[in-house]
Motif scaffolding. Structure first.
Motif, mmCIF file in Angstrom:
data_model
loop_
_atom_site.group_PDB
_atom_site.id
_atom_site.type_symbol
_atom_site.label_atom_id
_atom_site.label_comp_id
_atom_site.label_asym_id
_atom_site.label_seq_id
_atom_site.Cartn_x
_atom_site.Cartn_y
_atom_site.Cartn_z
ATOM 1 N N ALA A 1 0.945 -1.249 0.106
ATOM 2 C CA ALA A 1 -0.114 0.166 -0.056
ATOM 3 C C ALA A 1 0.677 1.092 -0.089
ATOM 4 O O ALA A 1 0.454 2.315 -0.717
ATOM 5 C CB ALA A 1 -0.960 -0.119 1.248
ATOM 6 N N GLU A 2 1.978 1.271 0.672
ATOM 7 C CA GLU A 2 2.876 2.442 0.762
ATOM 8 C C GLU A 2 3.497 2.514 -0.355
ATOM 9 O O GLU A 2 3.642 3.789 -1.053
ATOM 10 C CB GLU A 2 3.985 2.028 1.816
ATOM 11 C CG GLU A 2 3.802 2.022 3.088
ATOM 12 C CD GLU A 2 3.396 3.344 3.652
ATOM 13 O OE1 GLU A 2 4.025 4.615 3.423
ATOM 14 O OE2 GLU A 2 2.388 3.490 4.773
ATOM 15 N N ARG A 3 3.828 1.592 -1.247
ATOM 16 C CA ARG A 3 4.938 1.486 -2.348
ATOM 17 C C ARG A 3 3.659 1.854 -3.558
ATOM 18 O O ARG A 3 4.031 2.820 -4.527
ATOM 19 C CB ARG A 3 5.155 0.308 -2.706
ATOM 20 C CG ARG A 3 6.568 0.192 -3.509
ATOM 21 C CD ARG A 3 7.278 -1.154 -3.408
ATOM 22 N NE ARG A 3 7.349 -1.951 -4.475
ATOM 23 C CZ ARG A 3 7.642 -3.425 -4.540
ATOM 24 N NH1 ARG A 3 7.558 -3.990 -3.472
ATOM 25 N NH2 ARG A 3 7.749 -3.692 -5.614
ATOM 26 N N PHE A 4 2.466 1.399 -3.658
ATOM 27 C CA PHE A 4 1.663 1.547 -4.985
ATOM 28 C C PHE A 4 0.462 2.439 -4.832
ATOM 29 O O PHE A 4 -0.117 2.806 -5.602
ATOM 30 C CB PHE A 4 1.475 -0.046 -5.276
ATOM 31 C CG PHE A 4 2.342 -0.825 -5.646
ATOM 32 C CD1 PHE A 4 3.050 -0.510 -6.885
ATOM 33 C CD2 PHE A 4 2.676 -1.930 -4.889
ATOM 34 C CE1 PHE A 4 4.117 -1.359 -7.247
ATOM 35 C CE2 PHE A 4 3.782 -2.764 -5.289
ATOM 36 C CZ PHE A 4 4.463 -2.659 -6.421
ATOM 37 N N GLY A 5 0.446 2.831 -3.214
ATOM 38 C CA GLY A 5 -0.876 3.617 -3.021
ATOM 39 C C GLY A 5 -2.068 2.923 -2.816
ATOM 40 O O GLY A 5 -2.174 1.654 -3.455
ATOM 41 N N LEU B 1 -8.344 -6.174 -1.615
ATOM 42 C CA LEU B 1 -8.528 -4.916 -2.033
ATOM 43 C C LEU B 1 -8.091 -4.131 -0.652
ATOM 44 O O LEU B 1 -8.677 -4.357 0.381
ATOM 45 C CB LEU B 1 -10.063 -4.296 -2.307
ATOM 46 C CG LEU B 1 -10.076 -3.022 -2.569
ATOM 47 C CD1 LEU B 1 -9.371 -2.474 -3.648
ATOM 48 C CD2 LEU B 1 -11.906 -2.811 -2.818
ATOM 49 N N LEU B 2 -7.200 -3.435 -0.961
ATOM 50 C CA LEU B 2 -6.632 -2.282 0.232
ATOM 51 C C LEU B 2 -7.068 -0.998 0.212
ATOM 52 O O LEU B 2 -7.157 -0.370 -0.809
ATOM 53 C CB LEU B 2 -4.991 -2.399 0.086
ATOM 54 C CG LEU B 2 -4.423 -3.792 -0.090
ATOM 55 C CD1 LEU B 2 -2.950 -3.594 -0.119
ATOM 56 C CD2 LEU B 2 -4.661 -4.777 0.889
ATOM 57 N N LEU B 3 -7.876 -0.698 1.325
ATOM 58 C CA LEU B 3 -8.324 0.717 1.558
ATOM 59 C C LEU B 3 -7.722 1.405 2.879
ATOM 60 O O LEU B 3 -7.606 0.691 3.737
ATOM 61 C CB LEU B 3 -9.832 0.519 1.613
ATOM 62 C CG LEU B 3 -10.761 -0.308 0.645
ATOM 63 C CD1 LEU B 3 -12.007 -0.589 0.680
ATOM 64 C CD2 LEU B 3 -10.581 0.452 -0.756
#
Ligand code: LLP
Length: 430
Positions: free
Chosen positions: A24-28, A296-298
């Motif tokens: 999530a940090e790397r790709f948003g 899915l990362l939110l």
């Protein structure tokens, strides 16, 4: 956990060898994450269940579940065929190298242009209506090509799933009815107009956890195949039993395995195929192959306590990316990506960012205490998510990352606002 995703010793969720919080940090965010190895495992498990029991099997992956080219390519490498329902899906299958003879083109409203393409490329077309039989006959004649077809029959079976995804029921728009004689007429007509009639197709519905309808459907269709042989002298080369195998949605739930499905369906085929030429068994799984391979990362934007009611967790993606809760009230399991060892927790609702009161992806969920900035993980997000996503409120669609062990790469870029306006033009007078 779903799809073999697991928490490491420190309580961080991992996809392959990587922490999802790092992804999530790397790709948003919002971000879809797909685990390539899990897709391969699902495919092999599915394929093995049937090919250990039946000689000729084609597993035609249903592209509607997830048509990212990388996903299609992984399954093509595994040897999967393709179940497609539009020009776009058909071209995707060809693009990733699926041999035309393993592509099955379904749908109740194929355009003439789509039919021309399918005939040109030599893919199998499953015909859905009497009129379509005529149109495909005309197109093949005009192009001077032989069209290989199956006919989709509607066995008229009640299936215990959401009505929006029950397709083999009596009043459904799909297929030619067995009961009224429409299906028999369809086969007769297809032979008359000179089509190469190769197979029969049915599909009962999606997310089926009860296997009885599969048995009932297979039995009805195989009895009908016997009738085709007696009445028309037709020996089928393929029997396509569709997709629909459901997956568990809630923790602790157990879904039927492909083994369970095969052990119910194959004996019925054997019983009816006796003495006849052995046909190819075609299956069209979508959700089973890719559903649990996706997350899915939110990002939690805000936490909004409500006096006397559940706290709202407001996240950066909602029913724009996860339409099914709004469409059909689907449950998606959610957890925080990183456990901080806190106990307790409370009951919360999870709302997306859209200007629509129904933009809620989870209700009455118990989560550990949630804070602004936390990462929320939605499981089972590999199927029927991005393919059903939209740009409501001019929200760009999320990026997709594929993970393989320690590697992670973008397989679909995040859209930008420019992408949203890409096809807009101002008329000359403005
Ligand atoms: N074959 C045919 C002809 C189908 O209509 C479908 C799904 C499949 C195969 C694949 O079914 P699966 O194995 O994935 O269940 N958008 C819906 C599901 C669509 C169902 C339509 N057909 C959803 O949100 O659940």
């Amino acid at each position: 956990m779903f799809g073999g995703f697991r928490l490491d010793e420190e309580g961080h969720l991992r996809a392959g060898g990587l922490r999802v919080s790092e992804l999530a940090e790397r790709f948003g965010t919002p971000l879809f994450v797909l685990d390539e190895d899990r897709i391969r495992e699902n495919y092999r498990r599915f394929r093995q269940a049937f090919s250990s029991r039946w000689e000729r099997v084609v597993v035609a992956y249903a592209y509607k579940a997830n048509s990212a080219l990388a996903v299609c390519r992984v399954l093509q490498q595994e040897g999967a065929g393709a179940e497609v329902v539009s020009e776009g899906e058909l071209r995707a299958a060809l693009k990733v190298g699926v041999p035309p003879e393993r592509i099955f083109f379904n749908g109740n409203a194929k355009s003439e242009a789509e039919i021309e393409l399918a005939v040109e490329k030599g893919v199998k077309i499953n015909l859905d209506s009497l009129e379509e039989v005529e149109v495909v006959g005309e197109v093949a004649g005009r192009l001077g090509k032989e069209a290989e077809v199956g006919l989709r029959v509607n066995p008229g079976i009640e299936v215990p799933t959401h009505p929006y995804i029950a397709t083999g029921v009596k009043d459904s728009k799909f297929g030619l009815e067995l009961e009224t004689g429409e299906a028999l007429e369809g086969f007769r007509k297809a032979l008359e107009v000179g089509l190469r009639v190769k197979g029969i197709h049915f599909h009962l519905g999606s997310q089926l956890l009860d296997l009885r309808p599969f048995e009932e459907g297979t039995r009805k269709v195989m009895e009908f195949a016997g009738l085709l042989k007696r009445e028309l002298g037709l020996e089928l080369e393929f029997v396509d039993v569709g997709g629909g195998l459901g997956v568990p949605e809630r923790p602790g739930e157990r879904g039927p395995s492909p083994e369970d499905l095969a052990s119910r369906v194959v004996p019925i085929l054997e019983e009816h195929a006796e003495g006849g030429k052995p046909f190819t068994l075609v299956l069209e799984p979508g959700r089973y192959l890719v559903g649990d391979a996706g997350l899915l990362l939110l990002r939690v934007e805000y936490v909004k306590p409500r006096k006397g009611g559940a706290t709202w967790i407001c996240v950066d993606g909602g029913t724009n990316l996860l339409l099914r809760p709004a469409l059909m009230g689907t449950y998606y399991h959610m957890e925080l990506a990183d456990r901080r060892g806190e106990g307790g927790g409370e009951v919360v609702n999870v709302g997306g960012p859209l200007c629509q009161a129904g933009d809620v992806i989870g209700r009455g969920r118990r989560l550990p205490p949630v804070r602004r900035g936390d990462l929320l993980v939605v499981f089972n997000a590999g199927a029927y998510t991005l393919t059903m996503a939209n740009q409501y409120n001019s929200r760009p669609r999320a990026a997709v990352v594929m993970v393989k062990g320690e590697k992670a790469e973008v397989i679909r870029k995040r859209e930008s606002c420019e992408d949203i306006w890409r096809y807009d033009t101002l008329p000359s007078w403005l």
